[in-house]
Design an enzyme around this catalytic site. Structure first.
Site, PDB file in Angstrom:
ATOM      1  N   GLY B  50      33.128 -46.970  81.991  1.00 25.97           N
ATOM      2  CA  GLY B  50      34.254 -46.379  81.475  1.00 25.97           C
ATOM      3  C   GLY B  50      35.415 -47.546  81.743  1.00 25.97           C
ATOM      4  O   GLY B  50      35.395 -48.199  82.319  1.00 25.97           O
ATOM      5  N   ALA B  54      40.927 -45.471  85.747  1.00 24.12           N
ATOM      6  CA  ALA B  54      40.291 -45.723  87.020  1.00 24.12           C
ATOM      7  C   ALA B  54      39.232 -46.910  86.784  1.00 24.12           C
ATOM      8  O   ALA B  54      39.032 -47.806  87.458  1.00 24.12           O
ATOM      9  CB  ALA B  54      39.470 -44.591  87.260  1.00 24.12           C
ATOM     10  N   GLY B  55      38.694 -47.019  85.424  1.00 25.23           N
ATOM     11  CA  GLY B  55      37.422 -47.980  85.135  1.00 25.23           C
ATOM     12  C   GLY B  55      38.102 -49.330  85.006  1.00 25.23           C
ATOM     13  O   GLY B  55      37.731 -50.309  85.455  1.00 25.23           O
ATOM     14  N   HIS B 276      45.801 -26.075  80.857  1.00 26.99           N
ATOM     15  CA  HIS B 276      47.351 -26.605  80.851  1.00 26.99           C
ATOM     16  C   HIS B 276      48.214 -25.630  79.832  1.00 26.99           C
ATOM     17  O   HIS B 276      47.861 -24.944  78.918  1.00 26.99           O
ATOM     18  CB  HIS B 276      47.404 -27.829  80.254  1.00 26.99           C
ATOM     19  CG  HIS B 276      48.723 -28.440  80.357  1.00 26.99           C
ATOM     20  ND1 HIS B 276      49.927 -28.150  79.801  1.00 26.99           N
ATOM     21  CD2 HIS B 276      49.195 -29.641  81.189  1.00 26.99           C
ATOM     22  CE1 HIS B 276      50.782 -29.036  80.054  1.00 26.99           C
ATOM     23  NE2 HIS B 276      50.312 -29.944  81.085  1.00 26.99           N
ATOM     24  N   SER B 294      53.788 -32.171  76.233  1.00 24.35           N
ATOM     25  CA  SER B 294      53.932 -32.507  77.571  1.00 24.35           C
ATOM     26  C   SER B 294      54.768 -31.404  78.341  1.00 24.35           C
ATOM     27  O   SER B 294      55.605 -30.518  77.638  1.00 24.35           O
ATOM     28  CB  SER B 294      55.075 -33.708  77.597  1.00 24.35           C
ATOM     29  OG  SER B 294      55.275 -33.705  78.992  1.00 24.35           O
ATOM     30  N   ARG B 340      50.847 -25.498  86.899  1.00 27.28           N
ATOM     31  CA  ARG B 340      50.196 -25.228  85.648  1.00 27.28           C
ATOM     32  C   ARG B 340      49.409 -23.922  85.922  1.00 27.28           C
ATOM     33  O   ARG B 340      49.321 -23.119  84.911  1.00 27.28           O
ATOM     34  CB  ARG B 340      49.384 -26.401  85.445  1.00 27.28           C
ATOM     35  CG  ARG B 340      50.158 -27.531  85.125  1.00 27.28           C
ATOM     36  CD  ARG B 340      49.451 -28.878  85.022  1.00 27.28           C
ATOM     37  NE  ARG B 340      50.257 -30.105  84.551  1.00 27.28           N
ATOM     38  CZ  ARG B 340      49.891 -31.125  84.456  1.00 27.28           C
ATOM     39  NH1 ARG B 340      48.597 -31.603  84.524  1.00 27.28           N
ATOM     40  NH2 ARG B 340      50.628 -32.073  84.086  1.00 27.28           N
ATOM     41  N   HIS B 411      42.416 -28.731  80.024  1.00 32.64           N
ATOM     42  CA  HIS B 411      42.987 -30.047  80.153  1.00 32.64           C
ATOM     43  C   HIS B 411      42.461 -31.122  81.001  1.00 32.64           C
ATOM     44  O   HIS B 411      42.386 -32.202  80.797  1.00 32.64           O
ATOM     45  CB  HIS B 411      44.529 -29.842  80.526  1.00 32.64           C
ATOM     46  CG  HIS B 411      45.506 -30.932  80.527  1.00 32.64           C
ATOM     47  ND1 HIS B 411      45.404 -31.787  79.670  1.00 32.64           N
ATOM     48  CD2 HIS B 411      45.997 -31.409  81.565  1.00 32.64           C
ATOM     49  CE1 HIS B 411      46.227 -32.752  79.849  1.00 32.64           C
ATOM     50  NE2 HIS B 411      46.739 -32.558  81.307  1.00 32.64           N
ATOM     51  N   ARG B 445      45.500 -29.449  90.005  1.00 36.21           N
ATOM     52  CA  ARG B 445      46.124 -30.787  90.065  1.00 36.21           C
ATOM     53  C   ARG B 445      47.604 -30.638  89.481  1.00 36.21           C
ATOM     54  O   ARG B 445      47.876 -29.807  88.879  1.00 36.21           O
ATOM     55  CB  ARG B 445      45.355 -31.601  89.043  1.00 36.21           C
ATOM     56  CG  ARG B 445      46.019 -33.105  89.263  1.00 36.21           C
ATOM     57  CD  ARG B 445      45.321 -34.078  88.278  1.00 36.21           C
ATOM     58  NE  ARG B 445      45.425 -33.541  86.860  1.00 36.21           N
ATOM     59  CZ  ARG B 445      46.398 -33.629  86.035  1.00 36.21           C
ATOM     60  NH1 ARG B 445      47.814 -34.311  86.585  1.00 36.21           N
ATOM     61  NH2 ARG B 445      46.420 -33.617  84.783  1.00 36.21           N
ATOM     62  N   LEU B 451      47.282 -39.603  86.707  1.00 32.20           N
ATOM     63  CA  LEU B 451      47.312 -41.167  86.693  1.00 32.20           C
ATOM     64  C   LEU B 451      47.376 -41.836  87.973  1.00 32.20           C
ATOM     65  O   LEU B 451      46.851 -42.968  88.115  1.00 32.20           O
ATOM     66  CB  LEU B 451      48.688 -41.470  85.666  1.00 32.20           C
ATOM     67  CG  LEU B 451      48.647 -40.812  84.243  1.00 32.20           C
ATOM     68  CD1 LEU B 451      49.990 -41.240  83.719  1.00 32.20           C
ATOM     69  CD2 LEU B 451      47.640 -40.827  83.499  1.00 32.20           C
TER      70      LEU B 451
END
Lengths: 248, 645, 212
Positions: B50, B54-55, B276, B294, B340, B411, B445, B451
């Protein structure tokens, strides 16, 4: 709506390709262009044919994976819009549409409409970064950056690396892509130490990859889905001239 | 209870989190973990699967440290991983606004926002590291939004009462990913990272109980090969595409994680999915994905539906007193800015009651008329212009003149492979970072946290914790003739040849779409015992039909996008069943998981802390999955009923 | 490309301005032509400055053409397979896509004719080199109207060539920002018009008998 499509079919990189005609009916005007191709592919598979291969991923205009030259225009007729965000309401019932892959020596065709754009990654490897190994950073507020510079850097950094600029350029040049990265990084104070080596390295990698030279026709900027302007090429030219003179 | 669907195994896995005051734990772990001598790092090979936040951040950082890294992605360039699509921002406890923010407050908000289903130790570390991430990204040249004085701008996001979100217009994920991508490409040029694009991991190789490699397919030539190493890091993202329609990219899949799960890695809390609230509603059967608008839109937009059911007047013709601003009515304190999960379910409730607008009544209005009047069209355009343009491109409607129609969509997935404090799965040598693991968000979350977690894991946590494991290496040399390597490879070959030789008549997508409908209907925003049982039956039937009737054209030794999809959908079918079992067993409501049977009198989610304050870590079982419970302890943030009223 | 192009533009401006002497009559025109040959005398030998300028000019032309050939060859290699469907260009210098290279060939052919006609006089009725005025009047005389048409056609090609070439050269050398790029484009257009009109007025005047 009913459409006549002519699509470039090429089984693999070595085999010759040709434009093949398909008729497609009952296309919803709310469908995106790629969803229209999905519908065609579903049909081809049920008929036992090989579906049309094309690159796509996020389908919201940001990953840069989708490409396609639609009726001679990278990403199709709508300005500032990637293929995945182009919707069929931009076409009329009975239209015939040509769909081709990007054409560039530096972007060889892999299959059908899929091309290899790794040359762009090689340009970035040649200097399109700021050397800041993890853990070495000062506080984020240590260096203020004028808002207008930060905004201009952002606008250049908005490039999605899709390659439409190359596809549109009559010379097959990648200057807009390269200029966008050079502009982004050279507007940031953090980008100054490597400014000269960056531009020299990137231009050499660009030329090695087989992209053409720039003759300032402006076709790249007109095709750019993120509306990156020719000023980034100006900036690239300026930085390159300064760096080349200093290196000489 | 639903024990006919699963077995319960031994509880309590060792999370390896150090004890002591929470603010000292990360420091303590960094000191107690063993280090690898710089000269020895060259002898250690690490695979990172990935190239998202993160990867790429992990691969680049491990390369900088001197390990030999092999990095894989299925996209044609590592820059295209789906992190690129994140719009809103990234949180950091910098307190640049002097508005009372602190590491502890970010920690507190995140634990509470996760509805008390995350680990305190992990979340505190995330909050601590958050400040370093911003420093790191600025040093890389990420063009964050700035104020006229040249300093970084912040905004309040996703219901937070402090301004701690850093952003780059509506493209924060893109800019952060490009920063990580450039750092990665720098390491590729330096020769420390071998990057393989257009390669997909199809199997994990385990030798003597340790993760030692992966089997990959070159998506261009179809060639199957093995990559062997001392450790494997999965940074393979979330599994929202199990719903077919989601805001994920088309290629997002669970295959890497699911293959690891089948080889013994525990899958934790699979039913925690984030829906979302602000996505563009579906327009028809042809729809292939949903597009997120957004969350920042809710800062200025007001959400409403007509009071009269089935009111199909033009929204401008509906007078104020015939509109129901239901979020403002139900949650006066937070109004349109509730988290959310709450905003999404509220939209579902009003639509289910028949107040929805647009095709199929599946939409609510997000209205900017007031904001345009208050701030002027110019100001609204400056703030949201690109989002408005995107909305118009997709729907053909002009949001300056007519309110947007929005509807919730899948999402993000909070669940994922189980990891300990070191981000190690229960298989030694298999590490999991970013959305692919389950660790930091609990049952819900908060905005601008994904991010943060991806980069925290990749830049700062994993590079520090993996050395403790690698200090035992290099492990015994392996080659491709080892029986476990041969067996893993054969599994992959067999699967591919099955698909290509199956005499079927239904496309892969048709199965995927059907699975998605089952999941959305019964394991979506609202779940019931009855519905989940039904879903499990339907999925099992669909899976049986899939193997009988799926049709894959083309050949193995070439680019074959249908073959890629077939393998992914096969894994989604198995995951979908586990998600439903997890959702069925968790009879409480928490975060993104709302069980209709567990709600307060006024329809809010009701947790059951006495019985469910644990992480459900599922072990793969041929007949039925095995549940291992990791108890959650709250020393610093005492569980309370979340209230946004 | 850019540097040689800018130098060639400077030459064109000077050449165009010099041509306007034709309106002052035979004596002034020929004196100007003579002056070019005797530039730098008596310090330097006859025609020495003129030859230095000519050599510079030829060098610029060679570099310019060589660059164009290199760029064109690179462009052909960079797109080995053409598109099946073509759409009109949409860029800021869209006219350049169609006119730059073909226009250059027209201008090049014209220059060869022009040298044979008014420099070497091979195809000009007036072989007396010092009589520049006479040669101009003769070559554009009404009965030789195709010469005038060819001249104007070449100017038409030159106009498009300059319209793109001037700002393009500035873009390559100086790299202006958006504001200055727009200004450069306007200036380029203006200079191209001045040069082309300045050149065009001579043959038109002669052919229509305004000067004789």
């Amino acid at each position: 709506m009913k459409l006549s499509l002519r699509i470039w079919r090429q089984p693999d990189a070595q085999a010759p390709g040709e434009m093949v005609s398909y008729e497609i009916d009952e296309v919803s005007e709310d469908a995106s262009f790629l969803e229209m191709l999905d519908v065609l592919n579903e049909r081809l598979i049920s008929e036992g044919d090989d579906p049309v291969a094309f690159d796509h991923d996020c389908r919201e205009g940001i990953c840069g994976a989708c490409s396609l030259v639609i009726d001679g225009q990278p990403h199709g007729p709508q300005a500032a819009t990637t293929t995945c965000q182009l919707h069929m309401r931009k076409f009329k019932d009975g239209d015939s549409i040509d769909i081709e892959p990007y054409r560039a020596g530096a972007f060889p065709v892999i299959k059908d409409l899929v091309v290899d754009r790794s040359a762009f990654d090689r340009i970035i490897q040649a200097g399109g970064y700021i050397s800041a190994p993890t853990g070495t950073a000062p506080d984020a507020h240590a260096v203020p950056i004028p808002k207008q510079d930060a905004d201009a850097a952002f606008s250049a950094a908005a490039c999605i690396g899709c390659g439409a600029c190359v596809a549109a350029c009559p010379n097959g040049s990648g200057m807009l892509f390269m200029g966008a990265k050079v502009t982004h990084l050279s507007l940031m104070p953090q980008g100054q130490p490597e400014r000269a080596t960056r531009v020299l390295g990137m231009v050499a990698a660009h030329d090695d990859a087989g992209f053409g030279g720039c003759t300032n026709t402006g076709e790249c900027a007109a095709a750019c889905p993120k509306e990156i302007g020719l000023d980034v090429i100006g900036k690239l030219n300026r930085d390159f001239r300064k760096a080349a003179v200093r290196a000489a | 209870m639903s024990t006919d669907f699963y077995r319960e195994g031994a509880p309590a896995l060792d999370t390896k989190a150090p004890a002591g005051p929470i603010a000292e734990r990360w420091e303590k772990r960094r000191f107690s973990g063993r280090l690898v001598n710089p000269a020895n790092r060259r002898k250690l090979r690490v695979i990172v699967v990935g190239t998202g936040l993160a990867g790429a951040s992990a691969a680049a950082t491990l390369g900088e440290l001197g390990y030999r890294v092999a990095n894989y992605c299925f996209q044609d360039s590592s820059r295209r991983a789906h992190s690129i699509a994140a719009q809103g921002g990234i949180n950091a406890a910098k307190n640049y606004r002097n508005d009372g923010d602190s590491v502890h407050r970010l920690f507190y908000d995140t634990v509470k926002g996760g509805d008390f289903r995350s680990r305190e130790s992990n979340v505190h570390r995330l909050a601590e590291v958050s400040t370093e991430i911003i420093d790191q990204c600025v040093a890389q040249g990420v063009p964050f939004a700035r104020e006229y004085g040249g300093l970084l701008d912040n905004r309040s996001f996703g219901g937070a009462q402090v301004s701690r979100t850093f952003y780059a217009r509506g493209q924060t994920g893109q800019q952060l990913l490009l920063g990580a991508y450039q750092a990665l490409q720098r390491q590729v040029a330096a020769g420390t990272v071998d990057l393989h694009t257009r390669h997909e991991m199809l199997e994990l190789i385990i030798v003597e109980g340790k993760a030692r490699g992966i089997v990959v397919r070159d998506l261009v030539t179809g060639e199957i090969s093995t990559e062997l190493a001392d450790a494997v890091v999965l940074a393979t993202g979330g599994y929202g595409n199990v719903y077919f329609l989601s805001t994920n990219a088309m290629g997002c899949n669970v295959t890497a994680g699911w293959r690891a799960h089948r080889k013994g890695a525990y899958f934790a809390n699979p039913c925690y999915t984030q829906i979302h609230p602000t996505c563009i509603p579906q327009s028809g059967e042809h729809q292939s994905k949903l597009t997120l608008m957004s969350e920042s839109l809710r800062n200025d937009g007001r959400v409403w539906v007509p009071k009269k059911k089935g009111d199909d007047r033009h929204p401008a013709d509906i007078p104020e007193d015939e509109r129901d601003y239901y979020l403002e009515r139900r949650y006066p304190a937070f109004g349109n800015l509730v988290p959310r999960d709450i905003a999404s379910r509220a939209a579902k409730v009003v639509c289910d009651e028949g107040h929805g607008v647009g095709p199929g009544g599946l939409g609510v209005y997000l209205d900017f008329a007031g904001a345009i009047e208050r701030l002027g069209k110019k100001a609204v355009e400056a703030k949201y212009g690109n989002l408005f343009d995107m909305y118009e491109r997709i729907t053909g409607e002009n949001p300056y003149e007519r309110p947007m129609r929005i509807y919730p969509a899948v999402h993000y997935t909070m669940g994922g492979l189980w990891v300990d404090y070191d981000l190690s799965s229960n298989i030694p040598g298999l590490f999991v970072t970013g959305e692919a693991n389950f660790s930091d968000h609990g049952a819900n979350r908060l905005g601008a946290s994904a991010l943060m977690q991806g980069l925290s894991d990749g830049y700062f946590v994993l590079p520090n914790t993996i050395s403790d494991y690698l200090a035992d290496g290099p492990f015994d040399a392996l080659d491709e003739t080892h029986e476990d390597v041969v067996a893993a490879r054969k599994d992959v070959d067999d699967r591919i040849s099955f698909f290509l030789n199956n005499d079927g008549d239904r496309t892969v997508d048709s199965f995927h779409r059907e699975l998605g409908k089952i999941m959305w209907e019964y394991c979506g925003m609202e779940r019931t015992d009855e519905g989940l049982r039904k879903a499990i039956g339907l999925i099992r039937g669909l899976k049986e039909e899939f193997y009988r009737r799926v049709k894959v054209t083309g050949k193995a030794e070439a680019l074959n996008q249908e073959l890629e999809k077939a393998g992914r959908v096969a894994d989604f079918l198995e995951l979908g069943e586990l998600m439903c079992i997890d959702a069925l067993h968790r009879t409480e409501s928490c975060g993104g998981h709302f069980r209709a049977e567990s709600q307060t009198e006024d329809g809010e989610a009701k947790r059951d802390d006495d019985n469910f304050s644990y992480v459900a870590a599922w072990e793969y079982g041929e007949d039925a999955p095995v549940l291992h419970k990791e108890a959650l302890e709250f020393e610093y943030v005492k569980p309370t009923q979340r209230s946004y009223k | 490309m850019a540097v040689s192009g800018i130098l060639l533009v400077l030459f064109l401006v000077a050449h165009m301005a010099g041509n306007l002497h034709v309106f002052e009559g035979r004596e002034e025109m020929n004196e100007y032509a003579h002056g070019l040959r005797t530039l730098g005398e008596p310090l330097l030998p006859h025609e020495s400055i003129l030859w230095i300028l000519r050599i510079g000019l030829i060098a610029c032309a060679v570099v310019h053409i060589w660059s164009a050939v290199v760029l064109t060859r690179r462009a052909l290699q960079a797109r080995p397979v053409r598109y099946a469907s073509k759409k009109p260009a949409k860029g800021e210098s869209r006219h350049a896509v169609a006119t730059m290279r073909w226009g250059a060939i027209v201008v090049f052919l014209f220059i060869i004719w022009h040298l044979l006609d008014l420099t070497f006089r091979t195809v000009n009725p007036v072989k007396d080199v010092p009589d520049a005025y006479g040669a101009v009047i003769a070559t554009f005389s009404p009965e030789r109207w195709p010469v005038t048409v060819f001249y104007l056609l070449a100017l038409f090609a030159l106009f498009f060539h300059l319209r793109h070439g001037i700002w393009s050269a500035v873009q390559t050398i100086a790299g202006p920002d958006t504001k200055w790029r727009k200004r450069t484009q306007a200036i380029g257009l203006f200079v191209a018009l001045i040069i082309v009109l300045g050149f065009a007025i001579v043959p038109i005047s002669v052919t229509f008998g305004l000067v004789n």
